[in-house]
Design a protein around this motif. Structure first.
Motif, PDB file in Angstrom:
ATOM      1  N   ARG A  32       0.828  -1.199   0.000  1.00  0.00           N
ATOM      2  CA  ARG A  32       0.000   0.000   0.000  1.00  0.00           C
ATOM      3  C   ARG A  32       0.868   1.257   0.000  1.00  0.00           C
ATOM      4  O   ARG A  32       0.574   2.231  -0.694  1.00  0.00           O
ATOM      5  CB  ARG A  32      -0.910  -0.030   1.236  1.00  0.00           C
ATOM      6  CG  ARG A  32      -1.784   1.232   1.406  1.00  0.00           C
ATOM      7  CD  ARG A  32      -1.184   2.145   2.486  1.00  0.00           C
ATOM      8  NE  ARG A  32      -1.980   3.336   2.691  1.00  0.00           N
ATOM      9  CZ  ARG A  32      -1.837   4.460   2.011  1.00  0.00           C
ATOM     10  NH1 ARG A  32      -0.938   4.548   1.029  1.00  0.00           N
ATOM     11  NH2 ARG A  32      -2.562   5.524   2.286  1.00  0.00           N
ATOM     12  N   TYR A  47      -5.408   5.920  -1.738  1.00  0.00           N
ATOM     13  CA  TYR A  47      -5.834   4.602  -1.263  1.00  0.00           C
ATOM     14  C   TYR A  47      -7.324   4.621  -0.979  1.00  0.00           C
ATOM     15  O   TYR A  47      -7.842   5.545  -0.350  1.00  0.00           O
ATOM     16  CB  TYR A  47      -5.061   4.232   0.003  1.00  0.00           C
ATOM     17  CG  TYR A  47      -5.506   2.933   0.626  1.00  0.00           C
ATOM     18  CD1 TYR A  47      -5.068   1.711   0.119  1.00  0.00           C
ATOM     19  CD2 TYR A  47      -6.360   2.928   1.725  1.00  0.00           C
ATOM     20  CE1 TYR A  47      -5.474   0.513   0.691  1.00  0.00           C
ATOM     21  CE2 TYR A  47      -6.767   1.736   2.299  1.00  0.00           C
ATOM     22  CZ  TYR A  47      -6.323   0.531   1.777  1.00  0.00           C
ATOM     23  OH  TYR A  47      -6.729  -0.651   2.351  1.00  0.00           O
ATOM     24  N   ASP A  48      -8.023   3.600  -1.447  1.00  0.00           N
ATOM     25  CA  ASP A  48      -9.464   3.511  -1.256  1.00  0.00           C
ATOM     26  C   ASP A  48      -9.793   2.107  -0.744  1.00  0.00           C
ATOM     27  O   ASP A  48      -9.947   1.160  -1.516  1.00  0.00           O
ATOM     28  CB  ASP A  48     -10.205   3.799  -2.566  1.00  0.00           C
ATOM     29  CG  ASP A  48     -11.718   3.834  -2.389  1.00  0.00           C
ATOM     30  OD1 ASP A  48     -12.166   3.958  -1.230  1.00  0.00           O
ATOM     31  OD2 ASP A  48     -12.444   3.737  -3.393  1.00  0.00           O
ATOM     32  N   GLY A  49      -9.879   1.987   0.579  1.00  0.00           N
ATOM     33  CA  GLY A  49     -10.148   0.689   1.180  1.00  0.00           C
ATOM     34  C   GLY A  49     -11.621   0.388   1.279  1.00  0.00           C
ATOM     35  O   GLY A  49     -12.478   1.255   1.097  1.00  0.00           O
ATOM     36  N   CYS A  53     -12.213   4.142   7.475  1.00  0.00           N
ATOM     37  CA  CYS A  53     -10.804   4.525   7.570  1.00  0.00           C
ATOM     38  C   CYS A  53     -10.231   4.324   8.974  1.00  0.00           C
ATOM     39  O   CYS A  53      -9.066   3.993   9.127  1.00  0.00           O
ATOM     40  CB  CYS A  53     -10.650   5.986   7.149  1.00  0.00           C
ATOM     41  SG  CYS A  53      -8.954   6.418   6.697  1.00  0.00           S
ATOM     42  N   ASP A  56      -9.582   0.452   9.225  1.00  0.00           N
ATOM     43  CA  ASP A  56      -8.577  -0.060   8.295  1.00  0.00           C
ATOM     44  C   ASP A  56      -7.182   0.426   8.692  1.00  0.00           C
ATOM     45  O   ASP A  56      -6.898   1.621   8.643  1.00  0.00           O
ATOM     46  CB  ASP A  56      -8.911   0.427   6.883  1.00  0.00           C
ATOM     47  CG  ASP A  56      -8.052  -0.227   5.815  1.00  0.00           C
ATOM     48  OD1 ASP A  56      -7.063  -0.894   6.175  1.00  0.00           O
ATOM     49  OD2 ASP A  56      -8.378  -0.058   4.626  1.00  0.00           O
ATOM     50  N   CYS A  59      -5.336   2.572   5.908  1.00  0.00           N
ATOM     51  CA  CYS A  59      -5.960   3.760   5.320  1.00  0.00           C
ATOM     52  C   CYS A  59      -5.047   4.973   5.384  1.00  0.00           C
ATOM     53  O   CYS A  59      -4.733   5.579   4.364  1.00  0.00           O
ATOM     54  CB  CYS A  59      -7.283   4.053   6.031  1.00  0.00           C
ATOM     55  SG  CYS A  59      -8.187   5.451   5.332  1.00  0.00           S
TER      56      CYS A  59
END
Length: 362
Positions: A32, A47-49, A53, A56, A59
């Motif tokens: 990442r 970054y797009d989890g 956020c 994660d 994130c």
């Protein structure tokens, strides 16, 4: 204590599974960092989890997150966020402040210290579980504080009232555990050592001093030596860890337009450092020896009834390893500061001050 073979196998399987989980999570985190933006650089992908956020751990990449111990980063902190999402503590429970949670986990630590002092291994294990619950509460108070201040990611608000309250409460919790360890050691002399001591010291047979009093005094002196050995190790790990979190945050998370460096250039330099292999080595080293990790090692030793083995390892490696990591980190930090702040007004002033200081006196 003889451990049954099946218990040993279960423990081994759990350990291997846990280590594998950490390696996988570290690989995801490293990927990442390499493939998505760390600082807000326009030319890089964000970054797009799939998770919220604050749950994660990938994130928001921060200095503190990268040097945080593995259980906190990948288990306890996300768990605190999940509980907050379910119970809405940070939004609805306004009477429960982060400082109140910090104060409560001191009480839990005192109870854990009481159980750790017991002769019963079962009760000592209950004490270990209670102290881990205290550690989770420590994560919860930090999460609630960040949510209410709208701070994203793991960060230390150095110098704030909450920062000092949290640090003091952590220290009190550590003291409570060490008091429990002290009383445990006084009740349970080290194996293969005190058994060989004579019941009556030479020259004292004629005096009105019982063997029980002599051995009790010996155990107290031995307990103090062990507590001081462990406490010194924890102190070095804590001071070094907090120092470098503060220093690296000031450099790698700086967002100051007064530095004299264009923001884009500043963000690029910061990202390059955080993606470098050297910084990753330093970060992993601190994950393994920071204050929380050293507390975890002590708790594992108590849980497995191997406190004597742990204290023996500390005698040889407990001070050498942290000091070596501190030396390497100091070298890396100076190189990082020189690279990131190159051309800034702050760096120029610092260099000028060093040059003046280095001038000989005539």
């Amino acid at each position: 204590m003889i451990v049954p073979p099946h218990a040993t196998r279960v423990l081994l399987i759990l350990t291997v599974t846990f280590v594998f989980y950490l390696l996988v999570m570290d690989y995801i985190l490293y990927s990442r960092m390499q493939n998505y933006s760390i600082r807000p650089i326009k030319s890089e992908k964000n970054y797009d989890g799939k998770l919220a956020c604050d749950i994660d751990p990938f994130c928001v990449v921060t200095v503190k997150a990268l040097v945080l111990d593995y259980p906190n980063l990948y288990i306890l902190s996300p768990l605190a966020a999940v509980v907050d999402h379910v119970l809405h503590i940070s939004k609805s429970w306004t009477l429960i402040t982060p400082n109140a949670i910090s104060g409560f986990h001191v009480l839990v630590a005192v109870l854990a210290g009481y159980f750790v002092s017991s002769r019963s291994l079962c009760e000592r294990r209950i004490g270990v579980i209670l102290f881990e619950f205290r550690t989770w509460l420590d994560d919860l108070d930090g999460h609630v504080a960040r949510m209410r201040k709208h701070i994203t990611g793991e960060r230390s608000d150095v110098g704030s009232a909450g920062y000092w309250v949290d640090g003091i409460c952590d220290g009190l919790g550590c003291i409570a555990l060490m008091v429990g360890v002290y009383f445990f050691v006084t009740k349970n002399p080290i194996r293969r050592s005190y058994d060989k001591l004579p019941k009556i010291l030479p020259g004292l047979e004629s005096q009105d001093i019982s063997a029980e009093i002599i051995n009790k005094n010996m155990r107290k002196r031995f307990a103090w030596s062990k507590v001081l050995l462990i406490s010194g190790h924890l102190m070095i790990a804590s001071v070094g860890w907090n120092r470098y979190i503060s220093l690296y945050q000031n450099v790698l998370e700086a967002d100051n337009t007064l530095l004299g460096i264009p923001k884009d250039e500043l963000y690029i330099r910061q990202s390059e450092i955080m993606r470098s292999g050297f910084f990753w080595v330093v970060a992993v080293a601190w994950r393994l020896i920071n204050f929380h990790s050293t507390m975890d090692y002590l708790l594992i030793a108590i849980f497995l009834d191997r406190l004597w083995v742990y204290s023996k390892l500390l005698k040889w490696f407990g001070y050498i390893v942290p000091l070596v990591v501190i030396y390497i980190t100091e070298f890396h930090y100076l190189q990082t500061y020189a690279y990131v702040m190159r051309g800034s007004t702050e760096f120029a002033v610092t260099q000028e001050t060093r040059n003046i200081t280095a001038l000989p006196n005539f």
